[in-house]
Design a protein around this motif. Structure first.
Motif, short mmCIF file in Angstrom:
data_model
loop_
_atom_site.label_atom_id
_atom_site.label_comp_id
_atom_site.label_asym_id
_atom_site.label_seq_id
_atom_site.Cartn_x
_atom_site.Cartn_y
_atom_site.Cartn_z
N GLN A 238 0.82 -1.22 0.00
CA GLN A 238 0.00 0.00 0.00
C GLN A 238 0.85 1.26 0.00
N SER A 239 1.84 1.35 0.88
CA SER A 239 2.62 2.58 0.98
C SER A 239 3.44 2.85 -0.27
N ALA A 240 3.85 1.80 -0.97
CA ALA A 240 4.54 1.99 -2.25
C ALA A 240 3.55 2.41 -3.33
N TYR A 241 2.41 1.73 -3.36
CA TYR A 241 1.35 2.07 -4.32
C TYR A 241 0.97 3.54 -4.21
N ASP A 242 0.88 4.05 -2.99
CA ASP A 242 0.47 5.44 -2.80
C ASP A 242 1.43 6.41 -3.48
N ILE A 243 2.69 6.01 -3.61
CA ILE A 243 3.69 6.87 -4.25
C ILE A 243 3.71 6.68 -5.76
N TYR A 244 3.80 5.42 -6.23
CA TYR A 244 3.93 5.26 -7.68
C TYR A 244 2.62 5.48 -8.43
N ALA A 245 1.48 5.30 -7.75
CA ALA A 245 0.21 5.56 -8.42
C ALA A 245 0.09 7.03 -8.82
#
Length: 322
Positions: A238-245
């Motif tokens: 989730q925390s990575a998704y929040d950045i690359y999204a």
């Protein structure tokens, strides 16, 4: 997420144990890509992959904030595990590393060489990760997740090196596994205030990051079977998704055949060794050759740790079957 001062402080920690890696313009790559290509050579880092940077910063942070920790536990397909084992054992800590059954023989050997206690469990990375998290408390070991701000801060130093050397890059192609590489690249770009577009590259057989961005929510996949093991992830973070999204211009897929071709292109063109995930950015650029014609483009050669048997098959014109 990070300021320039944050990244410079991370560099101070990282450079105690390694030198910056090169970013080189290779004209030999113009014909297959149509672009002016700058390769960021994380395959030349200690452990042969970009993950070493995050290992250095994470263990430094752990010793400062949790001085009583006796060791770490984590899961990996290889490069993250090497980085954690290297940094942890150098600091006098235990390093217990979980890998799935059938993992890279040579990456397993490297982790043991760096001092890891290696445990094989499950059929893929996500099953190995779940088991490592389950036993962590009983073992009294500090959990190193696949994505963490201190991992990303270390990894972001390669992006900072690349962007300060080449602030005029139009686009950078980055592979996505759990996401520390692309997120570190995005945060380095943003800290410098640049407009460079960042393209994430995933395997067509491990599309969790792409599917999640397209759906606007976390999407798990049923399998992630690819010889590009650094991208073989079923469950997004989730925390990575929040950045690359938000920070990636787009996410594209490449086939294992395209990855194998990119490995051959690297070796025949510039005599550099790339593992599957490391070659995926070049595969993505070759796929988008018409779109990127004449532009100055960066590709992250994130690692060179491919098993000899697979590399032999690739050089024979074959695509390894995991």
């Amino acid at each position: 997420m990070f300021t320039i001062d944050d990244l410079k402080a991370a560099q101070d920690v990282v450079y105690r144990q390694m030198q910056p890696t090169a970013q080189i313009h290779w004209p030999q790559l113009t014909a297959p890509t149509g672009a002016h290509v700058i390769v960021k050579h994380e395959n030349h880092a200690p452990t042969g992959a970009f993950k070493v940077r995050g290992g250095i910063t994470f263990i430094d942070w752990l010793q400062r904030t949790h001085p009583d920790a006796r060791g770490i536990i984590t899961a990996t397909r290889g490069n993250h595990g090497q980085s954690q084992a290297r940094a942890a054992t150098a600091a006098g800590l235990v390093a217990k590393i979980y890998v799935p059954r059938g993992n890279s023989v040579e990456k397993n050997a490297a982790m043991r060489a760096y001092g890891a206690e290696l445990v094989e469990f499950g059929d893929d990375f996500d099953e190995a990760k779940a088991e490592a998290m389950r036993v962590a408390g009983a073992e009294g070991l500090f959990v190193v997740p696949p994505f963490h701000p201190e991992l990303m801060r270390g990894v972001a130093t390669y992006g900072y090196e690349l962007f300060t050397a080449h602030p005029d890059l139009d686009t950078v192609y980055v592979p996505i596994g759990c996401g520390s590489g692309i997120c570190g690249t995005i945060t380095a770009r943003d800290a410098l205030g640049l407009e460079t577009k960042i393209v994430g590259v995933v395997s067509e057989n491990a599309q969790t990051a792409k599917l999640s961005v397209e759906a606007g929510r976390m999407v798990e996949t049923n399998s992630a079977t690819t010889f590009a093991d650094g991208m073989a992830v079923r469950v997004p973070v989730q925390s990575a998704y929040d950045i690359y999204a938000k920070g990636a211009d787009r996410i594209i897929t490449v086939s294992d055949d395209e990855v194998a071709n990119a490995i051959r292109t690297y070796f025949s063109g510039i005599h550099n060794l790339a593992e599957g995930a490391g070659a995926a950015p070049l595969a993505g650029l070759i796929q988008e050759k018409d779109r990127m014609q004449g532009r100055k483009v960066g590709v992250i050669l994130s690692g060179g740790n491919i098993d000899s048997a697979w590399f032999s098959k690739v050089l024979r014109g074959e695509t390894p079957q995991p």
